[in-house]
Scaffold this motif. Structure first.
Motif, PDB file in Angstrom:
ATOM      1  N   SER A  46       0.807  -1.225   0.000  1.00 50.30           N
ATOM      2  CA  SER A  46       0.000   0.000   0.000  1.00 50.30           C
ATOM      3  C   SER A  46       0.837   1.271   0.000  1.00 50.30           C
ATOM      4  CB  SER A  46      -0.910   0.021   1.231  1.00 50.30           C
ATOM      5  OG  SER A  46      -0.133   0.002   2.426  1.00 50.30           O
ATOM      6  N   SER A  47       2.175   1.141   0.082  1.00 49.69           N
ATOM      7  CA  SER A  47       3.032   2.321   0.086  1.00 49.69           C
ATOM      8  C   SER A  47       3.138   2.887  -1.326  1.00 49.69           C
ATOM      9  CB  SER A  47       4.420   1.962   0.607  1.00 49.69           C
ATOM     10  OG  SER A  47       5.037   1.015  -0.260  1.00 49.69           O
ATOM     11  N   PRO A  48       3.461   4.147  -1.462  1.00 51.48           N
ATOM     12  CA  PRO A  48       3.573   4.742  -2.802  1.00 51.48           C
ATOM     13  C   PRO A  48       4.669   4.086  -3.612  1.00 51.48           C
ATOM     14  CG  PRO A  48       4.408   6.229  -1.105  1.00 51.48           C
ATOM     15  CD  PRO A  48       3.726   5.117  -0.383  1.00 51.48           C
ATOM     16  N   GLU A  49       4.484   4.097  -4.926  1.00 52.19           N
ATOM     17  CA  GLU A  49       5.447   3.456  -5.807  1.00 52.19           C
ATOM     18  C   GLU A  49       6.810   4.132  -5.729  1.00 52.19           C
ATOM     19  OE1 GLU A  49       3.890   3.302  -9.711  1.00 52.19           O
ATOM     20  OE2 GLU A  49       2.168   2.028  -9.176  1.00 52.19           O
ATOM     21  N   GLY A  50       6.819   5.428  -5.711  1.00 54.70           N
ATOM     22  CA  GLY A  50       8.077   6.139  -5.626  1.00 54.70           C
ATOM     23  C   GLY A  50       8.567   6.233  -4.197  1.00 54.70           C
ATOM     24  N   PRO A  51       9.882   6.383  -3.989  1.00 52.60           N
ATOM     25  CA  PRO A  51      10.443   6.449  -2.631  1.00 52.60           C
ATOM     26  C   PRO A  51      10.470   7.858  -2.063  1.00 52.60           C
ATOM     27  CG  PRO A  51      12.215   6.357  -4.233  1.00 52.60           C
ATOM     28  CD  PRO A  51      10.929   6.367  -5.014  1.00 52.60           C
ATOM     29  N   ALA A  56       6.505   7.434   5.023  1.00 53.44           N
ATOM     30  CA  ALA A  56       6.192   6.040   4.704  1.00 53.44           C
ATOM     31  C   ALA A  56       7.434   5.164   4.780  1.00 53.44           C
ATOM     32  CB  ALA A  56       5.558   5.951   3.314  1.00 53.44           C
ATOM     33  N   GLN A  57       8.577   5.676   4.317  1.00 56.93           N
ATOM     34  CA  GLN A  57       9.810   4.900   4.363  1.00 56.93           C
ATOM     35  C   GLN A  57      10.269   4.671   5.808  1.00 56.93           C
ATOM     36  OE1 GLN A  57      11.319   3.372   1.861  1.00 56.93           O
ATOM     37  NE2 GLN A  57       9.811   4.142   0.391  1.00 56.93           N
ATOM     38  N   LEU A  58      10.086   5.683   6.655  1.00 53.96           N
ATOM     39  CA  LEU A  58      10.459   5.519   8.061  1.00 53.96           C
ATOM     40  C   LEU A  58       9.592   4.461   8.735  1.00 53.96           C
ATOM     41  CD1 LEU A  58      11.012   9.241   9.153  1.00 53.96           C
ATOM     42  CD2 LEU A  58      12.728   7.542   8.508  1.00 53.96           C
ATOM     43  N   HIS A 109      15.236   0.793   3.985  1.00 56.33           N
ATOM     44  CA  HIS A 109      14.172   1.795   3.975  1.00 56.33           C
ATOM     45  C   HIS A 109      14.579   3.051   4.754  1.00 56.33           C
ATOM     46  CE1 HIS A 109      11.114  -0.470   1.860  1.00 56.33           C
ATOM     47  NE2 HIS A 109      11.379  -1.527   2.599  1.00 56.33           N
ATOM     48  N   ALA A 110      15.420   2.883   5.777  1.00 53.66           N
ATOM     49  CA  ALA A 110      15.932   4.065   6.474  1.00 53.66           C
ATOM     50  C   ALA A 110      16.799   4.900   5.544  1.00 53.66           C
ATOM     51  CB  ALA A 110      16.724   3.627   7.703  1.00 53.66           C
ATOM     52  N   ALA A 111      17.606   4.216   4.732  1.00 60.96           N
ATOM     53  CA  ALA A 111      18.441   4.938   3.776  1.00 60.96           C
ATOM     54  C   ALA A 111      17.590   5.651   2.728  1.00 60.96           C
ATOM     55  CB  ALA A 111      19.409   3.966   3.100  1.00 60.96           C
ATOM     56  N   MET A 112      16.518   5.022   2.284  1.00 65.41           N
ATOM     57  CA  MET A 112      15.633   5.653   1.312  1.00 65.41           C
ATOM     58  C   MET A 112      14.970   6.895   1.904  1.00 65.41           C
ATOM     59  SD  MET A 112      16.066   3.796  -1.314  1.00 65.41           S
ATOM     60  CE  MET A 112      14.761   4.255  -2.430  1.00 65.41           C
ATOM     61  N   ALA A 113      14.626   6.834   3.173  1.00 68.11           N
ATOM     62  CA  ALA A 113      14.024   8.001   3.824  1.00 68.11           C
ATOM     63  C   ALA A 113      15.013   9.152   3.925  1.00 68.11           C
ATOM     64  CB  ALA A 113      13.514   7.619   5.207  1.00 68.11           C
ATOM     65  N   PHE A 124      10.397  18.496  11.042  1.00 68.75           N
ATOM     66  CA  PHE A 124      11.130  17.679  12.000  1.00 68.75           C
ATOM     67  C   PHE A 124      10.256  17.087  13.095  1.00 68.75           C
ATOM     68  CE2 PHE A 124      14.067  17.148  15.613  1.00 68.75           C
ATOM     69  CZ  PHE A 124      14.969  16.274  15.025  1.00 68.75           C
ATOM     70  N   PRO A 125       9.294  17.834  13.688  1.00 71.13           N
ATOM     71  CA  PRO A 125       8.442  17.208  14.712  1.00 71.13           C
ATOM     72  C   PRO A 125       7.644  16.029  14.180  1.00 71.13           C
ATOM     73  CG  PRO A 125       8.282  19.593  14.818  1.00 71.13           C
ATOM     74  CD  PRO A 125       9.026  19.270  13.561  1.00 71.13           C
ATOM     75  N   MET A 126       7.183  16.101  12.927  1.00 76.18           N
ATOM     76  CA  MET A 126       6.418  14.987  12.364  1.00 76.18           C
ATOM     77  C   MET A 126       7.315  13.760  12.197  1.00 76.18           C
ATOM     78  SD  MET A 126       3.847  16.676   9.564  1.00 76.18           S
ATOM     79  CE  MET A 126       3.214  15.039   9.201  1.00 76.18           C
ATOM     80  N   ARG A 127       8.570  13.977  11.829  1.00 75.21           N
ATOM     81  CA  ARG A 127       9.485  12.848  11.705  1.00 75.21           C
ATOM     82  C   ARG A 127       9.717  12.190  13.059  1.00 75.21           C
ATOM     83  NH1 ARG A 127      13.634  16.081   7.784  1.00 75.21           N
ATOM     84  NH2 ARG A 127      12.478  15.799   5.847  1.00 75.21           N
ATOM     85  N   GLN A 128       9.908  13.042  14.072  1.00 76.86           N
ATOM     86  CA  GLN A 128      10.080  12.478  15.401  1.00 76.86           C
ATOM     87  C   GLN A 128       8.848  11.699  15.827  1.00 76.86           C
ATOM     88  OE1 GLN A 128      11.259  15.894  17.838  1.00 76.86           O
ATOM     89  NE2 GLN A 128      13.281  14.975  18.025  1.00 76.86           N
ATOM     90  N   GLN A 129       7.663  12.198  15.502  1.00 81.43           N
ATOM     91  CA  GLN A 129       6.433  11.498  15.869  1.00 81.43           C
ATOM     92  C   GLN A 129       6.347  10.156  15.142  1.00 81.43           C
ATOM     93  OE1 GLN A 129       2.920  13.765  15.205  1.00 81.43           O
ATOM     94  NE2 GLN A 129       1.554  12.198  16.028  1.00 81.43           N
ATOM     95  N   ALA A 130       6.776  10.111  13.881  1.00 83.23           N
ATOM     96  CA  ALA A 130       6.760   8.846  13.131  1.00 83.23           C
ATOM     97  C   ALA A 130       7.723   7.839  13.725  1.00 83.23           C
ATOM     98  CB  ALA A 130       7.125   9.109  11.671  1.00 83.23           C
ATOM     99  N   LEU A 131       8.826   8.334  14.265  1.00 88.05           N
ATOM    100  CA  LEU A 131       9.825   7.421  14.815  1.00 88.05           C
ATOM    101  C   LEU A 131       9.477   6.992  16.228  1.00 88.05           C
ATOM    102  CD1 LEU A 131      13.077   9.230  13.614  1.00 88.05           C
ATOM    103  CD2 LEU A 131      11.897   7.316  12.558  1.00 88.05           C
TER     104      LEU A 131
END
Length: 351
Positions: A46-51, A56-58, A109-113, A124-131
């Motif tokens: 269900s993830s997007p085709e492109g990276p 999503a990658q995180l 996938h971490a490298a792709m992100a 940055f806050p949204m990234r922290q929330q995802a992690l």
């Protein structure tokens, strides 16, 4: 997993090692790991085709790390006594292969992100929330102090994650090659090889000629899942099942205690006095007597035979009245019967 958990909690006296509490606990963890793998595959589809979607990658990175952690527990359980004494070695090797493979996927996938998504796409806050799942959560962040924002720092950290991904995928391929039984699973080897080629191709894109000294070390990815498999005990009262031995017939006749052979199908026509036999009993119906010189005797039927098929229909479980009704409805064309003849038991060898 729920069925194995129910057995482990209620059947303490195991009849064999594969039903022991240790073995059932291992199977329970194996089912959980496979369910967690399905969760990851569903998110991957269900993830997007492109990276380009950093968030999503995180999430895929942490989901893959969660699957690796589940298979790590399975591998540790299989490798310890007493489970290791009777679990097939390919099982243990496959669990180890999947542990290495999904850990490598987490770093990929971490490298792709880090490398294929713009720094300004997600603040940055949204990234922290995802992690971390929630800004106020006390879980450690997968990248220590958070994601770097400078492109060069992101490239170097992404390259470090790709290096760990390549090492993990190479280890998974090595383990796959060591197991003789796993070498026959060509599809698994193709998946591992494709993942390694993908990581190598991405690594070559990030590799620069002036990267002489690389001190960046990629940290471990913190396992995290959005859908933890729930173990539920099955409700057997709501499920209608058929005994797997149903097709054998009633155990009073068709069991390991008796020796028997199938005769027929034989064709029996009706005479002036009927078929020349009498029936008795239910499931299966027994030929109680055969009239000498009658149609049944001429067809090769004998007293003591059990009728197991009537005109091609299995009738091992039929009642006496059902068989009689079917025979009475037969016309001049006759009936096709198959019977089971009990054989004398073999005498035990002398000492």
């Amino acid at each position: 997993a729920g069925a194995f958990s129910l057995l482990r909690e209620n059947f303490s006296r195991a009849p064999s090692p594969d039903m022991s509490p240790a073995s059932l606990s291992m199977l329970e963890r194996l089912m959980t790991a496979q369910a967690q793998e399905c969760v990851f595959e569903g998110l991957l589809l269900s993830s997007p085709e492109g990276p380009q979607d950093c968030l999503a990658q995180l999430r895929l990175a942490q989901e893959a790390a969660q699957v690796a952690a589940e298979y790590r527990q399975v591998h540790q359980t299989m490798a310890q006594p007493p489970v290791r004494d009777y679990v097939p070695f390919p099982w243990t090797t496959l669990a180890h292969v999947k542990e290495e493979y999904f850990r490598a996927l987490a770093h990929y996938h971490a490298a792709m992100a880090l490398c294929d998504s713009p720094p300004a796409e997600v603040d940055f806050p949204m990234r922290q929330q995802a992690l971390r799942g929630h800004p106020a959560a006390s879980e450690p962040e997968p990248w220590g102090t958070g994601l770097p924002q400078k492109p060069e720092e992101r490239r170097k950290l992404g390259k470090a994650h790709l290096k760990r991904s390549i090492l993990g995928q190479e280890e998974a391929l090595r383990l796959h090659a060591v197991g003789r039984a796993l070498r026959t699973v060509d599809l698994l080897q193709a998946v591992l090889t494709q993942a390694l080629r993908r990581s190598l191709a991405k690594y070559s894109e990030l590799d620069l000629e002036d990267d002489f000294l690389e001190t960046t070390e990629a940290p471990d990815i913190q396992p995290k899942t959005q859908q933890k498999p729930e173990i539920r005990a099955p409700s057997f009262s709501r499920v209608k099942v058929t005994d797997i031995f149903q097709r054998l017939g009633p155990l009073s006749v068709f069991s390991a205690r008796n020796r028997w052979r199938l005769v027929g199908p034989v064709h029996v026509t009706r005479g002036e006095a009927g078929f020349g036999l009498t029936l008795r009993g239910d499931a299966p119906v027994l030929i109680a007597a055969v009239i000498p010189g009658g149609p049944a005797a001429a067809a090769g039927l004998h007293e003591g035979d059990y009728i197991v098929s009537l005109n091609g229909q299995p009738c091992k479980w039929w009642r006496h009245a059902e068989v009689v009704a079917q025979l009475r409805g037969v016309g001049d064309e006759g009936v096709s019967l198959q019977v089971a003849t009990l054989l004398p038991r073999a005498e035990p060898p002398g000492t």
